[in-house]
Write a protein that holds these residues in place. Structure first.
Motif, short mmCIF file in Angstrom:
data_model
loop_
_atom_site.label_atom_id
_atom_site.label_comp_id
_atom_site.label_asym_id
_atom_site.label_seq_id
_atom_site.Cartn_x
_atom_site.Cartn_y
_atom_site.Cartn_z
N GLN A 214 -15.26 39.13 45.66
CA GLN A 214 -16.02 38.41 44.64
C GLN A 214 -17.42 38.06 45.12
O GLN A 214 -18.34 37.95 44.30
CB GLN A 214 -15.27 37.15 44.19
N PHE A 218 -20.28 39.14 42.71
CA PHE A 218 -21.15 38.13 42.14
C PHE A 218 -22.60 38.34 42.58
O PHE A 218 -23.53 37.99 41.85
CB PHE A 218 -20.68 36.73 42.53
N THR A 309 -17.16 41.12 36.60
CA THR A 309 -17.33 40.01 37.54
C THR A 309 -16.45 38.82 37.17
O THR A 309 -15.77 38.24 38.04
CB THR A 309 -18.80 39.57 37.59
N GLN A 310 -16.45 38.44 35.90
CA GLN A 310 -15.69 37.25 35.51
C GLN A 310 -14.18 37.50 35.57
O GLN A 310 -13.42 36.62 35.98
CB GLN A 310 -16.12 36.80 34.11
N GLN A 313 -13.05 37.34 39.14
CA GLN A 313 -12.89 35.99 39.67
C GLN A 313 -11.48 35.46 39.39
O GLN A 313 -10.86 34.83 40.26
CB GLN A 313 -13.92 35.05 39.08
N CYS A 316 -9.08 37.30 41.76
CA CYS A 316 -9.19 36.83 43.14
C CYS A 316 -8.58 35.44 43.30
O CYS A 316 -7.89 35.16 44.30
CB CYS A 316 -10.65 36.82 43.58
N GLN A 317 -8.82 34.55 42.34
CA GLN A 317 -8.25 33.21 42.45
C GLN A 317 -6.74 33.22 42.27
O GLN A 317 -6.03 32.42 42.89
CB GLN A 317 -8.91 32.27 41.44
N MET A 336 -15.48 30.02 46.99
CA MET A 336 -16.67 29.86 46.17
C MET A 336 -17.94 29.81 47.01
O MET A 336 -19.02 30.17 46.53
CB MET A 336 -16.55 28.61 45.30
N THR A 339 -18.72 33.33 47.28
CA THR A 339 -19.14 33.84 45.97
C THR A 339 -20.59 33.49 45.68
O THR A 339 -21.39 34.35 45.29
CB THR A 339 -18.24 33.26 44.87
#
Length: 389
Positions: A214, A218, A309-310, A313, A316-317, A336, A339
């Motif tokens: 990410q 990002f 990208t979104q 995220q 990845c989370q 983050m 990121t």
């Protein structure tokens, strides 16, 4: 237990707060004219906003493992008001740069919200809940670009910060009334909390991989959106900031992609979702490279880079929150940090690439960044823990 109303409130708060990191991207040209600085210099505002956000994730987000999270959210929103006020009243470039760094530092409310939501969600619904929170995040980014472009065109860039200040005050009231208190998590000092970050990062291979994935995605995302305003305000387009903000409407696709990828994760796993998202990111820069002088191609690449990208995220989370529940704020904080350091790198490289090589340089840099992100997927599936359902 999360109710639908609480999910909506958390999602909306995350979106309106994260918007403050992105407000300046559509305003850079107007700010440069106001302060009498070059495009390279004004790019520092976008870069330092994201550096501030990364620092906030490192030093403030881990507090979610230590203190009651609603109290942290309310306190941070109060500091966001201070940062917005300072930005709206900035009288010099240095003042604005400093205010942007501070605003980025305290605008980490979404990263307190995300582990809170993950902890309250059922394991077999975590992807869906994270996807719903991501809808707010993507919508916040979208609204930041869209609204800031229009408000700037009609009332000037300072009015954007005054408007955001009003909404932040509103959300302080809504959080105070609508979010219940939650238990404090860890019995340790702040120093011990920070000292635990290094060992956690060294121990968790999954954390390292999602940070690379990410972080570079990002970086490419930030590179694209920071330089898009320069592309569209230059020939052959020569649009104003209002038109540039309108282009941001296409990124609503990211809002639709987040809950879709969340359900995909719950059913098929985060690893495959992660790979698909990075391939979409790669495709976005191929389209941008081939069609930089053709507006429909630019719009298509804007949609693809936002979706990739979104959604990445969320993937990845979802991987990250399969790890230790008692460390979720620290894991998310470290994640983050990488990121938004990536985001700061993307803003910086994007401005430099545009200054020296224009859109060709921007797209080449973006392709390299996404290719590095893809390298994080090599062998990762063998190391992934199996989520409980």
């Amino acid at each position: 237990m999360l109710t639908k109303r609480m999910v909506w409130l958390l999602s909306a708060t995350a979106g309106f707060t994260v918007a403050n990191v992105y407000l300046n991207q559509t305003l850079l040209v107007s700010m440069a004219d106001s302060f009498g600085v070059s495009a390279t210099q004004i790019g520092m505002i976008a870069t330092l906003s994201q550096i501030g956000y990364a620092l906030g994730n490192l030093f403030l987000v881990p507090l979610g493992d230590l203190y009651e999270r609603r109290r942290i959210i309310l306190l941070l929103l109060a500091f966001v008001c201070v940062g917005l006020l300072a930005s709206a009243m900035a009288q010099s470039f240095i003042w604005m740069v400093t205010a942007s760094l501070f605003l980025g530092f305290v605008t980490i409310v979404p990263q307190i919200i995300v582990p809170l939501a993950a902890s309250l969600a059922k394991a077999n619904e975590r992807g869906k809940i994270l996807g719903n929170i991501a809808v707010g995040l993507v919508s916040g980014i979208l609204c930041a670009r869209l609204v800031s472009g229009f408000v700037d065109a009609q009332f000037g860039w300072r009015a954007v910060y005054w408007l955001s200040l009003g909404f932040t005050v509103l959300f302080i009231v809504l959080i105070r009334l609508g979010l219940p208190k939650n238990k404090e998590s860890q019995n340790m000092s702040y120093k011990q909390l920070l000292l635990s970050l290094g060992p956690i990062f060294m121990k968790e291979n999954v954390l390292k991989r999602v940070c690379l994935s990410q972080g570079m995605m990002f970086a490419a995302f930030s590179l694209f959106w920071t330089t898009l305003v320069f592309l569209l305000t230059s020939p052959p387009y020569s649009y104003g900031s209002g038109a540039v903000g309108t282009i941001g409407l296409v990124s609503i696709g990211g809002a639709f992609a987040a809950p879709v990828i969340g359900r995909f994760i719950d059913n098929r796993g985060a690893g495959l979702a992660n790979m698909i998202c990075m391939v979409i990111g790669l495709l976005s820069f191929i389209v941008a490279f081939a069609g930089g002088g053709f507006l429909p191609a630019v719009i298509a690449s804007a949609l693809l880079v936002t979706v990739g990208t979104q959604a990445n995220q969320v993937a990845c989370q979802a991987k990250l929150f399969q790890l230790s529940p008692e460390k979720r704020s620290r894991l998310n904080g470290l994640y983050m940090v990488s990121t938004f350091l990536g985001g700061a790198l993307g803003s910086f490289v994007g401005v430099q690439a545009w200054s020296h090589f224009h859109w060709t340089g921007v797209c080449t840099a973006g392709l390299i960044m996404v290719a590095i992100a893809l390298s994080s997927a090599i062998g990762s599936e063998k190391q992934m823990p199996v989520a409980s359902h």
